[in-house]
Design a protein around this motif. Structure first.
Motif, PDB file in Angstrom:
ATOM      1  N   MET A 163       0.836  -1.181   0.000  1.00 17.00           N
ATOM      2  CA  MET A 163       0.000   0.000   0.000  1.00 17.00           C
ATOM      3  C   MET A 163       0.879   1.242   0.000  1.00 17.00           C
ATOM      4  SD  MET A 163      -3.042   0.827   2.628  1.00 17.00           S
ATOM      5  CE  MET A 163      -3.062   2.433   3.327  1.00 17.00           C
ATOM      6  N   GLN A 164       0.616   2.128  -0.932  1.00 19.56           N
ATOM      7  CA  GLN A 164       1.393   3.347  -1.071  1.00 19.56           C
ATOM      8  C   GLN A 164       1.093   4.306   0.064  1.00 19.56           C
ATOM      9  OE1 GLN A 164       1.198   5.171  -4.935  1.00 19.56           O
ATOM     10  NE2 GLN A 164       1.972   7.105  -4.205  1.00 19.56           N
ATOM     11  N   GLY A 165       2.134   5.041   0.504  1.00 18.29           N
ATOM     12  CA  GLY A 165       1.977   6.047   1.550  1.00 18.29           C
ATOM     13  C   GLY A 165       1.269   7.285   1.029  1.00 18.29           C
ATOM     14  N   LEU A 215      20.040   2.490  16.870  1.00 22.36           N
ATOM     15  CA  LEU A 215      18.919   1.552  16.976  1.00 22.36           C
ATOM     16  C   LEU A 215      17.660   2.339  17.339  1.00 22.36           C
ATOM     17  CD1 LEU A 215      17.538  -1.216  17.190  1.00 22.36           C
ATOM     18  CD2 LEU A 215      18.457  -1.387  19.504  1.00 22.36           C
ATOM     19  N   THR A 216      17.785   3.192  18.335  1.00 26.75           N
ATOM     20  CA  THR A 216      16.659   4.039  18.732  1.00 26.75           C
ATOM     21  C   THR A 216      16.236   4.947  17.583  1.00 26.75           C
ATOM     22  OG1 THR A 216      17.476   4.015  21.011  1.00 26.75           O
ATOM     23  CG2 THR A 216      15.875   5.715  20.448  1.00 26.75           C
ATOM     24  N   ALA A 217      17.186   5.566  16.921  1.00 29.45           N
ATOM     25  CA  ALA A 217      16.875   6.456  15.799  1.00 29.45           C
ATOM     26  C   ALA A 217      16.200   5.698  14.666  1.00 29.45           C
ATOM     27  CB  ALA A 217      18.147   7.126  15.294  1.00 29.45           C
ATOM     28  N   GLY A 218      16.506   4.419  14.540  1.00 29.61           N
ATOM     29  CA  GLY A 218      15.886   3.607  13.496  1.00 29.61           C
ATOM     30  C   GLY A 218      14.377   3.525  13.616  1.00 29.61           C
ATOM     31  N   TYR A 219      13.863   3.705  14.831  1.00 29.11           N
ATOM     32  CA  TYR A 219      12.400   3.669  15.003  1.00 29.11           C
ATOM     33  C   TYR A 219      11.729   4.864  14.333  1.00 29.11           C
ATOM     34  CZ  TYR A 219      13.537  -0.006  18.322  1.00 29.11           C
ATOM     35  OH  TYR A 219      14.015  -1.145  18.903  1.00 29.11           O
ATOM     36  N   ILE A 220      12.462   5.959  14.190  1.00 31.10           N
ATOM     37  CA  ILE A 220      11.949   7.110  13.428  1.00 31.10           C
ATOM     38  C   ILE A 220      11.739   6.669  11.977  1.00 31.10           C
ATOM     39  CG2 ILE A 220      12.532   9.407  12.533  1.00 31.10           C
ATOM     40  CD1 ILE A 220      11.860   9.472  15.518  1.00 31.10           C
ATOM     41  N   SER A 221      12.711   5.956  11.434  1.00 35.05           N
ATOM     42  CA  SER A 221      12.594   5.451  10.070  1.00 35.05           C
ATOM     43  C   SER A 221      11.380   4.545   9.922  1.00 35.05           C
ATOM     44  CB  SER A 221      13.869   4.694   9.695  1.00 35.05           C
ATOM     45  OG  SER A 221      13.786   4.176   8.397  1.00 35.05           O
ATOM     46  N   THR A 222      11.086   3.753  10.947  1.00 36.97           N
ATOM     47  CA  THR A 222       9.909   2.885  10.919  1.00 36.97           C
ATOM     48  C   THR A 222       8.642   3.701  10.747  1.00 36.97           C
ATOM     49  OG1 THR A 222      10.990   1.242  12.308  1.00 36.97           O
ATOM     50  CG2 THR A 222       8.585   1.183  12.238  1.00 36.97           C
ATOM     51  N   VAL A 223       8.526   4.784  11.500  1.00 36.43           N
ATOM     52  CA  VAL A 223       7.327   5.631  11.397  1.00 36.43           C
ATOM     53  C   VAL A 223       7.227   6.242  10.006  1.00 36.43           C
ATOM     54  CG1 VAL A 223       6.058   7.586  12.372  1.00 36.43           C
ATOM     55  CG2 VAL A 223       7.463   6.175  13.870  1.00 36.43           C
ATOM     56  N   ILE A 224       8.341   6.773   9.521  1.00 31.60           N
ATOM     57  CA  ILE A 224       8.345   7.431   8.214  1.00 31.60           C
ATOM     58  C   ILE A 224       8.027   6.433   7.096  1.00 31.60           C
ATOM     59  CG2 ILE A 224       9.869   8.543   6.510  1.00 31.60           C
ATOM     60  CD1 ILE A 224      11.243   9.927   8.948  1.00 31.60           C
ATOM     61  N   GLY A 225       8.607   5.251   7.157  1.00 33.55           N
ATOM     62  CA  GLY A 225       8.445   4.277   6.079  1.00 33.55           C
ATOM     63  C   GLY A 225       7.154   3.478   6.111  1.00 33.55           C
ATOM     64  N   THR A 226       6.485   3.449   7.279  1.00 37.10           N
ATOM     65  CA  THR A 226       5.281   2.622   7.371  1.00 37.10           C
ATOM     66  C   THR A 226       4.006   3.387   7.696  1.00 37.10           C
ATOM     67  OG1 THR A 226       5.563   2.098   9.730  1.00 37.10           O
ATOM     68  CG2 THR A 226       6.652   0.629   8.134  1.00 37.10           C
ATOM     69  N   LEU A 244       3.786   7.560   8.145  1.00 37.15           N
ATOM     70  CA  LEU A 244       3.653   8.930   7.643  1.00 37.15           C
ATOM     71  C   LEU A 244       4.981   9.422   7.112  1.00 37.15           C
ATOM     72  CD1 LEU A 244       1.762  11.456   7.396  1.00 37.15           C
ATOM     73  CD2 LEU A 244       2.637  12.153   9.628  1.00 37.15           C
ATOM     74  N   PRO A 245       5.126   9.689   5.860  1.00 32.34           N
ATOM     75  CA  PRO A 245       4.169   9.494   4.792  1.00 32.34           C
ATOM     76  C   PRO A 245       3.850   8.040   4.487  1.00 32.34           C
ATOM     77  CG  PRO A 245       5.750  11.186   4.168  1.00 32.34           C
ATOM     78  CD  PRO A 245       6.234  10.567   5.446  1.00 32.34           C
ATOM     79  N   GLY A 246       4.781   7.114   4.798  1.00 31.90           N
ATOM     80  CA  GLY A 246       4.493   5.701   4.577  1.00 31.90           C
ATOM     81  C   GLY A 246       5.268   5.107   3.416  1.00 31.90           C
ATOM     82  N   SER A 247       4.800   3.954   2.949  1.00 33.83           N
ATOM     83  CA  SER A 247       5.487   3.188   1.916  1.00 33.83           C
ATOM     84  C   SER A 247       5.771   4.033   0.675  1.00 33.83           C
ATOM     85  CB  SER A 247       4.627   1.978   1.531  1.00 33.83           C
ATOM     86  OG  SER A 247       5.294   1.204   0.574  1.00 33.83           O
ATOM     87  N   GLY A 248       6.998   3.929   0.196  1.00 37.21           N
ATOM     88  CA  GLY A 248       7.406   4.683  -0.987  1.00 37.21           C
ATOM     89  C   GLY A 248       8.113   5.986  -0.650  1.00 37.21           C
ATOM     90  N   THR A 249       8.162   6.343   0.626  1.00 44.96           N
ATOM     91  CA  THR A 249       8.829   7.576   1.045  1.00 44.96           C
ATOM     92  C   THR A 249      10.342   7.398   0.981  1.00 44.96           C
ATOM     93  OG1 THR A 249       7.017   8.152   2.525  1.00 44.96           O
ATOM     94  CG2 THR A 249       9.127   9.208   2.958  1.00 44.96           C
ATOM     95  N   ILE A 250      11.032   8.445   0.540  1.00 51.92           N
ATOM     96  CA  ILE A 250      12.493   8.453   0.473  1.00 51.92           C
ATOM     97  C   ILE A 250      13.016   9.389   1.568  1.00 51.92           C
ATOM     98  CG2 ILE A 250      14.515   8.960  -0.960  1.00 51.92           C
ATOM     99  CD1 ILE A 250      12.747   6.650  -2.005  1.00 51.92           C
TER     100      ILE A 250
END
Length: 140
Positions: A1-3, A60-71, A73-79
């Motif tokens: 599903m696209q973000g 590792l902690t900062a990686g959770y930010i990437s989780t939010v962004i990639g899944t 907001l904005p979500g899948s397809g975000t660079i």
């Protein structure tokens, strides 16, 4: 599903992700990155530091930010384009971290979104603070 695309995002939009840091998270992250620093994997040596025990890798902690962004907001397809991070407090094994992002600015002409990025522990203490610049997915 696209973000969400740039036209679906509004200033003030928020999204979250929470996870409790486990012993295996520390060792898997160390194995993936090669960062076996004693502060992360050796309790006896870590007790000699200002932290008085082992702490999680900051990234590792900062990686959770990437989780939010990639899944979310904005979500899948975000660079992911940029991330500025301030590490404010140590994160220990069994801390529950809530990564939170909030839309600060939208640049539709460049298809960019500026985000406030934060992580809080289970005591609602700010452990990581920063900003990110992302490119949401474009409309098909």
């Amino acid at each position: 599903m696209q973000g969400k695309t740039i036209n679906e995002i509004q200033i003030g939009d928020k999204a979250y992700f929470s996870k409790t840091i486990s012993e295996s998270d520390i060792y898997m992250y160390a194995g993936i990155t090669g960062d076996f620093s004693e502060i992360h994997v050796n309790q006896q040596e870590a007790e000699k530091t200002i932290f008085k025990g082992r702490i999680a890798h900051g990234m590792l902690t900062a990686g959770y930010i990437s989780t939010v962004i990639g899944t979310k907001l904005p979500g899948s397809g975000t660079i992911y384009l940029q991330q500025q991070i301030n590490f404010l407090k140590p994160v220990k094994i069994q801390d529950t971290i809530r990564a939170e992002i909030k839309v600060l600015e939208i640049f539709p002409e460049k298809n960019r979104v500026k985000l406030k990025t934060c992580c809080f522990n289970q005591r609602n203490e700010l452990v990581l603070d920063g900003e990110a610049l992302v490119m949401p997915p474009k409309t098909s």
